[in-house]
Motif scaffolding. Structure first.
Motif, PDB file in Angstrom:
ATOM      1  N   ILE A   8       0.863  -1.184   0.000  1.00 17.67           N
ATOM      2  CA  ILE A   8       0.000   0.000   0.000  1.00 17.67           C
ATOM      3  C   ILE A   8       0.901   1.237   0.000  1.00 17.67           C
ATOM      4  O   ILE A   8       1.736   1.402   0.877  1.00 17.67           O
ATOM      5  N   ILE A   9       0.698   2.103  -0.993  1.00 19.53           N
ATOM      6  CA  ILE A   9       1.501   3.324  -1.107  1.00 19.53           C
ATOM      7  C   ILE A   9       0.808   4.481  -0.399  1.00 19.53           C
ATOM      8  O   ILE A   9       1.438   5.290   0.259  1.00 19.53           O
ATOM      9  N   SER A  10      -0.501   4.563  -0.547  1.00 17.25           N
ATOM     10  CA  SER A  10      -1.278   5.567   0.175  1.00 17.25           C
ATOM     11  C   SER A  10      -2.586   4.945   0.617  1.00 17.25           C
ATOM     12  O   SER A  10      -3.149   4.112  -0.079  1.00 17.25           O
ATOM     13  N   GLN A  11      -3.046   5.342   1.786  1.00 15.94           N
ATOM     14  CA  GLN A  11      -4.280   4.820   2.362  1.00 15.94           C
ATOM     15  C   GLN A  11      -5.308   5.948   2.395  1.00 15.94           C
ATOM     16  O   GLN A  11      -5.008   7.026   2.908  1.00 15.94           O
ATOM     17  N   ALA A  12      -6.489   5.706   1.850  1.00 14.26           N
ATOM     18  CA  ALA A  12      -7.546   6.720   1.869  1.00 14.26           C
ATOM     19  C   ALA A  12      -7.771   7.221   3.291  1.00 14.26           C
ATOM     20  O   ALA A  12      -7.869   6.431   4.223  1.00 14.26           O
ATOM     21  N   GLY A  13      -7.811   8.535   3.433  1.00 11.16           N
ATOM     22  CA  GLY A  13      -8.046   9.150   4.737  1.00 11.16           C
ATOM     23  C   GLY A  13      -6.793   9.482   5.517  1.00 11.16           C
ATOM     24  O   GLY A  13      -6.853  10.225   6.491  1.00 11.16           O
ATOM     25  N   SER A  14      -5.639   8.959   5.098  1.00  8.09           N
ATOM     26  CA  SER A  14      -4.402   9.258   5.823  1.00  8.09           C
ATOM     27  C   SER A  14      -3.820  10.588   5.329  1.00  8.09           C
ATOM     28  O   SER A  14      -4.082  11.017   4.209  1.00  8.09           O
ATOM     29  N   ILE A  15      -3.036  11.211   6.165  1.00  4.46           N
ATOM     30  CA  ILE A  15      -2.414  12.481   5.810  1.00  4.46           C
ATOM     31  C   ILE A  15      -1.329  12.231   4.772  1.00  4.46           C
ATOM     32  O   ILE A  15      -0.523  11.318   4.915  1.00  4.46           O
ATOM     33  N   GLY A  16      -1.325  13.040   3.721  1.00  3.67           N
ATOM     34  CA  GLY A  16      -0.348  12.900   2.656  1.00  3.67           C
ATOM     35  C   GLY A  16       0.777  13.903   2.793  1.00  3.67           C
ATOM     36  O   GLY A  16       0.642  14.936   3.454  1.00  3.67           O
ATOM     37  N   HIS A  17       1.890  13.588   2.126  1.00  3.35           N
ATOM     38  CA  HIS A  17       3.073  14.446   2.208  1.00  3.35           C
ATOM     39  C   HIS A  17       3.605  14.846   0.845  1.00  3.35           C
ATOM     40  O   HIS A  17       4.667  15.457   0.762  1.00  3.35           O
ATOM     41  N   GLY A  18       2.886  14.485  -0.222  1.00  5.11           N
ATOM     42  CA  GLY A  18       3.338  14.839  -1.564  1.00  5.11           C
ATOM     43  C   GLY A  18       2.626  14.016  -2.618  1.00  5.11           C
ATOM     44  O   GLY A  18       1.719  13.249  -2.323  1.00  5.11           O
ATOM     45  N   MET A  19       3.065  14.199  -3.872  1.00  2.83           N
ATOM     46  CA  MET A  19       2.480  13.448  -4.983  1.00  2.83           C
ATOM     47  C   MET A  19       3.491  12.447  -5.519  1.00  2.83           C
ATOM     48  O   MET A  19       4.687  12.578  -5.282  1.00  2.83           O
ATOM     49  N   PHE A  20       2.997  11.458  -6.242  1.00  2.00           N
ATOM     50  CA  PHE A  20       3.821  10.390  -6.784  1.00  2.00           C
ATOM     51  C   PHE A  20       3.661  10.323  -8.298  1.00  2.00           C
ATOM     52  O   PHE A  20       2.558  10.504  -8.812  1.00  2.00           O
ATOM     53  N   ILE A  21       4.756  10.018  -8.988  1.00  2.00           N
ATOM     54  CA  ILE A  21       4.742   9.808 -10.436  1.00  2.00           C
ATOM     55  C   ILE A  21       5.320   8.421 -10.685  1.00  2.00           C
ATOM     56  O   ILE A  21       6.446   8.123 -10.265  1.00  2.00           O
ATOM     57  N   GLY A  25       6.111  -0.142 -13.671  1.00  2.00           N
ATOM     58  CA  GLY A  25       5.157  -0.982 -12.966  1.00  2.00           C
ATOM     59  C   GLY A  25       3.739  -0.462 -13.071  1.00  2.00           C
ATOM     60  O   GLY A  25       3.437   0.438 -13.848  1.00  2.00           O
ATOM     61  N   SER A  26       2.856  -1.066 -12.269  1.00  2.00           N
ATOM     62  CA  SER A  26       1.451  -0.658 -12.286  1.00  2.00           C
ATOM     63  C   SER A  26       0.888  -0.694 -10.868  1.00  2.00           C
ATOM     64  O   SER A  26       1.417  -1.368  -9.985  1.00  2.00           O
ATOM     65  N   ALA A  27      -0.191   0.053 -10.680  1.00  5.56           N
ATOM     66  CA  ALA A  27      -0.821   0.151  -9.366  1.00  5.56           C
ATOM     67  C   ALA A  27      -2.332   0.236  -9.543  1.00  5.56           C
ATOM     68  O   ALA A  27      -2.839   0.553 -10.619  1.00  5.56           O
ATOM     69  N   HIS A  28      -3.022  -0.049  -8.480  1.00  3.47           N
ATOM     70  CA  HIS A  28      -4.480  -0.040  -8.419  1.00  3.47           C
ATOM     71  C   HIS A  28      -4.870   1.093  -7.473  1.00  3.47           C
ATOM     72  O   HIS A  28      -4.407   1.144  -6.329  1.00  3.47           O
ATOM     73  N   MET A  29      -5.699   2.031  -7.946  1.00  3.86           N
ATOM     74  CA  MET A  29      -6.150   3.155  -7.124  1.00  3.86           C
ATOM     75  C   MET A  29      -7.642   2.996  -6.887  1.00  3.86           C
ATOM     76  O   MET A  29      -8.420   2.944  -7.833  1.00  3.86           O
ATOM     77  N   TYR A  82      -5.387  15.124   2.978  1.00  2.00           N
ATOM     78  CA  TYR A  82      -5.659  13.696   3.119  1.00  2.00           C
ATOM     79  C   TYR A  82      -5.713  12.984   1.768  1.00  2.00           C
ATOM     80  O   TYR A  82      -6.237  13.524   0.797  1.00  2.00           O
ATOM     81  N   HIS A  83      -5.219  11.763   1.735  1.00  2.00           N
ATOM     82  CA  HIS A  83      -5.349  10.936   0.536  1.00  2.00           C
ATOM     83  C   HIS A  83      -6.821  10.604   0.328  1.00  2.00           C
ATOM     84  O   HIS A  83      -7.512  10.242   1.277  1.00  2.00           O
ATOM     85  N   ASP A  84      -7.291  10.722  -0.900  1.00  2.00           N
ATOM     86  CA  ASP A  84      -8.687  10.402  -1.181  1.00  2.00           C
ATOM     87  C   ASP A  84      -8.845   9.023  -1.803  1.00  2.00           C
ATOM     88  O   ASP A  84      -9.944   8.619  -2.155  1.00  2.00           O
ATOM     89  N   ALA A  85      -7.758   8.278  -1.932  1.00  2.00           N
ATOM     90  CA  ALA A  85      -7.812   6.929  -2.495  1.00  2.00           C
ATOM     91  C   ALA A  85      -6.739   6.059  -1.847  1.00  2.00           C
ATOM     92  O   ALA A  85      -5.738   6.563  -1.354  1.00  2.00           O
ATOM     93  N   THR A  86      -6.987   4.756  -1.894  1.00  2.00           N
ATOM     94  CA  THR A  86      -5.974   3.795  -1.485  1.00  2.00           C
ATOM     95  C   THR A  86      -5.267   3.319  -2.747  1.00  2.00           C
ATOM     96  O   THR A  86      -5.927   2.908  -3.702  1.00  2.00           O
ATOM     97  N   VAL A  87      -3.949   3.415  -2.763  1.00  2.00           N
ATOM     98  CA  VAL A  87      -3.160   2.985  -3.922  1.00  2.00           C
ATOM     99  C   VAL A  87      -2.308   1.797  -3.505  1.00  2.00           C
ATOM    100  O   VAL A  87      -1.570   1.864  -2.518  1.00  2.00           O
ATOM    101  N   ARG A  88      -2.422   0.699  -4.275  1.00  2.00           N
ATOM    102  CA  ARG A  88      -1.722  -0.550  -3.989  1.00  2.00           C
ATOM    103  C   ARG A  88      -0.935  -0.965  -5.223  1.00  2.00           C
ATOM    104  O   ARG A  88      -1.452  -0.958  -6.335  1.00  2.00           O
TER     105      ARG A  88
END
Length: 112
Positions: A8-21, A25-29, A82-88
């Motif tokens: 899990i790279i980001s969890q919905a509802g958790s505080i974020g610290h930046g953006m990712f590019i 590979g691939s991920a599921h949001m 806050y992150h608005d999505a969970t990214v795996r």
């Protein structure tokens, strides 16, 4: 940054610290997964539906990300904390992260 499959790279509802590019590979949001607010709620963390960024919810609930895609831009630009999505990660995932502090420092002297 490198993430392993299923990480899990980001969890919905958790505080974020930046953006990712994503560079490899691939991920599921997934925008439909939200954390259990009752167990993690604090006085300085309003319910998700009451946060100002709730109006920016996307219409799709699941998105697959590939190289060249990015996520968490709203955090970098100050629209949300806050992150608005969970990214795996679906596979080994290589990404660049642009942190809020680095971004702000870089552009602090620029005109609005």
């Amino acid at each position: 940054i490198i993430a392993e499959p299923e990480e899990i790279i980001s969890q919905a509802g958790s505080i974020g610290h930046g953006m990712f590019i994503i560079t490899e590979g691939s991920a599921h949001m997934d925008f439909s997964k939200t954390p259990n607010q009752s167990s993690s709620k604090s006085q300085d963390s309003p319910d998700r539906a009451q946060r100002p960024e709730a109006k920016f919810r996307r219409f799709k609930t699941v998105v697959n990300l590939q190289p060249g895609d990015s996520f968490a831009e709203e955090i970098l630009l100050g629209f949300s904390r806050y992150h608005d999505a969970t990214v795996r990660a679906l596979s080994e995932l290589k990404m660049f992260m642009i942190g809020v502090e680095d971004f702000t420092e870089q552009f602090a002297g620029q005109p609005e």
